[in-house]
Write a protein that holds these residues in place. Structure first.
Motif, PDB file in Angstrom:
ATOM      1  N   ASP A  59       0.817  -1.217   0.000  1.00  0.00           N
ATOM      2  CA  ASP A  59       0.000   0.000   0.000  1.00  0.00           C
ATOM      3  C   ASP A  59       0.851   1.268   0.000  1.00  0.00           C
ATOM      4  O   ASP A  59       0.317   2.362   0.148  1.00  0.00           O
ATOM      5  CB  ASP A  59      -0.989   0.006   1.183  1.00  0.00           C
ATOM      6  N   THR A  96      -1.990   2.704  -6.120  1.00  0.00           N
ATOM      7  CA  THR A  96      -3.289   3.303  -5.836  1.00  0.00           C
ATOM      8  C   THR A  96      -3.158   4.813  -5.667  1.00  0.00           C
ATOM      9  O   THR A  96      -2.129   5.323  -5.234  1.00  0.00           O
ATOM     10  CB  THR A  96      -3.908   2.700  -4.566  1.00  0.00           C
ATOM     11  N   ASP A 100      -4.896   4.917   1.706  1.00  0.00           N
ATOM     12  CA  ASP A 100      -5.649   4.956   2.968  1.00  0.00           C
ATOM     13  C   ASP A 100      -7.152   4.839   2.749  1.00  0.00           C
ATOM     14  O   ASP A 100      -7.899   4.591   3.709  1.00  0.00           O
ATOM     15  CB  ASP A 100      -5.350   6.253   3.726  1.00  0.00           C
ATOM     16  N   ARG A 101      -7.595   5.038   1.498  1.00  0.00           N
ATOM     17  CA  ARG A 101      -9.029   5.063   1.231  1.00  0.00           C
ATOM     18  C   ARG A 101      -9.383   4.184   0.036  1.00  0.00           C
ATOM     19  O   ARG A 101     -10.298   4.501  -0.721  1.00  0.00           O
ATOM     20  CB  ARG A 101      -9.495   6.506   1.001  1.00  0.00           C
ATOM     21  N   SER A 102      -8.658   3.098  -0.142  1.00  0.00           N
ATOM     22  CA  SER A 102      -8.923   2.206  -1.270  1.00  0.00           C
ATOM     23  C   SER A 102      -8.861   0.761  -0.803  1.00  0.00           C
ATOM     24  O   SER A 102      -8.043   0.400   0.054  1.00  0.00           O
ATOM     25  CB  SER A 102      -7.905   2.421  -2.393  1.00  0.00           C
ATOM     26  N   GLU A 103      -9.718  -0.059  -1.386  1.00  0.00           N
ATOM     27  CA  GLU A 103      -9.676  -1.489  -1.114  1.00  0.00           C
ATOM     28  C   GLU A 103      -8.645  -2.195  -1.991  1.00  0.00           C
ATOM     29  O   GLU A 103      -8.319  -3.362  -1.752  1.00  0.00           O
ATOM     30  CB  GLU A 103     -11.059  -2.108  -1.348  1.00  0.00           C
ATOM     31  N   ASP A 104      -8.123  -1.509  -3.006  1.00  0.00           N
ATOM     32  CA  ASP A 104      -7.127  -2.104  -3.893  1.00  0.00           C
ATOM     33  C   ASP A 104      -5.730  -1.991  -3.295  1.00  0.00           C
ATOM     34  O   ASP A 104      -5.457  -1.129  -2.457  1.00  0.00           O
ATOM     35  CB  ASP A 104      -7.141  -1.410  -5.254  1.00  0.00           C
ATOM     36  N   SER A 344     -12.273  12.378  -0.353  1.00  0.00           N
ATOM     37  CA  SER A 344     -12.763  11.219   0.383  1.00  0.00           C
ATOM     38  C   SER A 344     -14.187  11.425   0.891  1.00  0.00           C
ATOM     39  O   SER A 344     -15.012  10.513   0.854  1.00  0.00           O
ATOM     40  CB  SER A 344     -11.833  10.934   1.561  1.00  0.00           C
ATOM     41  N   ASP A 350     -14.162   4.891  -4.981  1.00  0.00           N
ATOM     42  CA  ASP A 350     -12.849   4.312  -4.758  1.00  0.00           C
ATOM     43  C   ASP A 350     -12.094   4.365  -6.086  1.00  0.00           C
ATOM     44  O   ASP A 350     -12.397   3.623  -7.013  1.00  0.00           O
ATOM     45  CB  ASP A 350     -12.988   2.868  -4.261  1.00  0.00           C
ATOM     46  N   GLY A 352      -9.201   3.379  -6.782  1.00  0.00           N
ATOM     47  CA  GLY A 352      -8.282   2.284  -7.044  1.00  0.00           C
ATOM     48  C   GLY A 352      -6.945   2.813  -7.518  1.00  0.00           C
ATOM     49  O   GLY A 352      -6.359   3.718  -6.920  1.00  0.00           O
ATOM     50  N   ARG A 379     -11.045  -5.807 -12.588  1.00  0.00           N
ATOM     51  CA  ARG A 379     -10.619  -6.539 -11.398  1.00  0.00           C
ATOM     52  C   ARG A 379     -10.822  -8.030 -11.598  1.00  0.00           C
ATOM     53  O   ARG A 379     -11.756  -8.461 -12.282  1.00  0.00           O
ATOM     54  CB  ARG A 379     -11.373  -6.030 -10.172  1.00  0.00           C
TER      55      ARG A 379
END
Length: 421
Positions: A59, A96, A100-104, A344, A350, A352, A379
């Motif tokens: 990350d 990304t 801090d604000r992504s699921e990827d 955010s 998101d 990504g 994805r």
């Protein structure tokens, strides 16, 4: 920090061999559909990369930089063209926009085979414990055109998005922030998994002046080079401020003059230039920042452009510089920490790896990192869906309707690649 090593060298030494080859023709023809492949090409120059010797999911750019340094120390490289920029073993990656604000996760890949071209020079690099073959990879099977396409819309409707733009304009006019870059998305579904090689090839043909990229499900054609580190020099191309083709077919020279006179676009561009120059300064012994931008003309839009150059400190490699530069005001806003908070809170998206660094680095720290714009992401969990992204810089003089039109223009390259133009 989150980091995941999918494959690793361990403690073994790895041997890389680079040989000169005849011009291989279109590089994209070596990309197979059934195996991992990456590409980074502009005007026919660049490379395609096949296979994975190692893969690092993380990350942070900083963690990727440390990992690549460790990997590089385990590579012994025999080359017929030592010192040539871009040849030899590489790490290819995309990161990304906001970890801090992504699921990827971000990804850095060390490929097994690289076929490249730069000007009159063509080469192949093979990496592995026993690679001795000098044969080119086979030409891959033909690409598949997507079928049964359905545009499903985005994370928010156009009216909702323009309302958010208006809200951000008010924040800027109250002095709470200077600039915020807002993005929106479109989801497109196919009746079969996407063949990203087809989209990549269409982008290469339609937008040769951009950096076309294909990395781990992310594909696009970006006009913005975050940085190139080559020896002792670093270059960054800053784009901010945009006009686009209109239905009336206005003369391109008139549109360029309109852009060059637009105080709104000039202000937006100045924020972006200042952010990049300030971020690079600690890593440079000297810098050149042009006083006025030029106009970069692309098939569907024009941008204000400034190329910043600097004499870089030897210890600052391409990944270190990318970590310092990202996110710039061109894709985030200024001040960046305030703009990130607003994005955010209000964007409901998101991003990504959209608007994050995408590119490559070699074992000496040289490399090229662009900003992943004019693109889309597929994805692994939904191979028949692609999420397209487009953004616009919001400043005090922004009009919500004009910013919506700007994002529509920025969707065009990917819609054309899909055959939806």
């Amino acid at each position: 920090m989150l980091a995941k090593v999918i494959l690793d060298f361990g403690s073994a030494r790895m041997r890389a061999t680079t040989v000169a080859i005849p011009d291989p023709g279109p590089l994209e023809r070596f990309l197979p559909e059934s195996a991992p492949g990456c590409a980074f090409v502009r005007r026919g120059d660049g490379f395609v990369a096949l296979g994975e010797v190692a893969r690092f999911e993380t990350d942070t750019l900083e963690a990727a930089d440390v990992w690549w340094d460790e990997i590089s120390d385990h590579i012994d490289h025999d080359s017929e063209m030592p010192g040539e920029f871009g040849t030899g073993p590489l790490a290819v990656g995309s990161f990304t926009f906001d970890p801090d604000r992504s699921e990827d996760l971000s990804v850095l890949i060390v490929p097994e085979v690289i076929v490249g071209r730069r000007g009159e020079l063509s080469w192949m690099t093979r990496l592995g414990p026993a690679h001795r073959s000098t044969a080119l990879p086979p030409v891959a099977e033909p690409t598949r055109r997507p079928g049964g396409l359905e545009v499903l819309g985005g994370s928010m409707g156009e009216g909702v998005w323009t309302d958010i733009v208006a809200e951000v304009v008010e924040l800027i006019r109250r002095g709470e922030v200077h600039k915020v870059v807002l993005a929106r998305d479109l989801l497109v579904r196919s009746d079969a998994p996407f063949d990203l090689r087809h989209l990549f090839g269409r982008l290469l043909a339609g937008y040769p002046m951009t950096w076309a990229y294909l990395v781990d499900g992310l594909v696009g054609a970006t006009p913005e080079l975050l940085l190139r580190r080559q020896g002792g020099l670093v270059t960054s191309r800053v784009l901010a401020g945009t006009v686009w083709k209109d239905a009336e077919g206005t003369d391109p020279l008139a549109k360029a003059a309109e852009l060059a006179r637009s105080q709104k676009d000039i202000s937006e561009h100045e924020f972006a230039v200042e952010s990049v120059a300030s971020a690079l300064a600690p890593y440079c012994q000297a810098m050149n920042v042009p006083e006025a931008p030029s106009v970069l003309k692309l098939p569907n839009v024009m941008h204000l452009a400034t190329d910043i150059t600097g004499v870089v400190c030897q210890e600052a490699g391409a990944l270190t510089l990318a970590a310092a530069l990202h996110p710039s005001a061109a894709v985030c806003g200024t001040p960046s920490h305030l703009a990130l908070d607003i994005i955010s809170e209000l964007e409901s998206l998101d991003r990504g790896r959209y608007a994050g660094p995408v590119g490559w680095v070699d074992t000496q720290g040289d490399g090229e990192w662009a900003i992943a714009l004019r693109g889309g992401q597929v994805r692994a969990t939904a191979p028949s869906e692609i999420q397209l992204f487009a953004g616009a810089g919001i400043v005090a003089d922004s009009s919500p309707e004009a910013e919506l039109a700007e994002t529509a223009a920025k969707f065009v390259p990917m819609l054309q690649a899909l055959g939806l133009d």
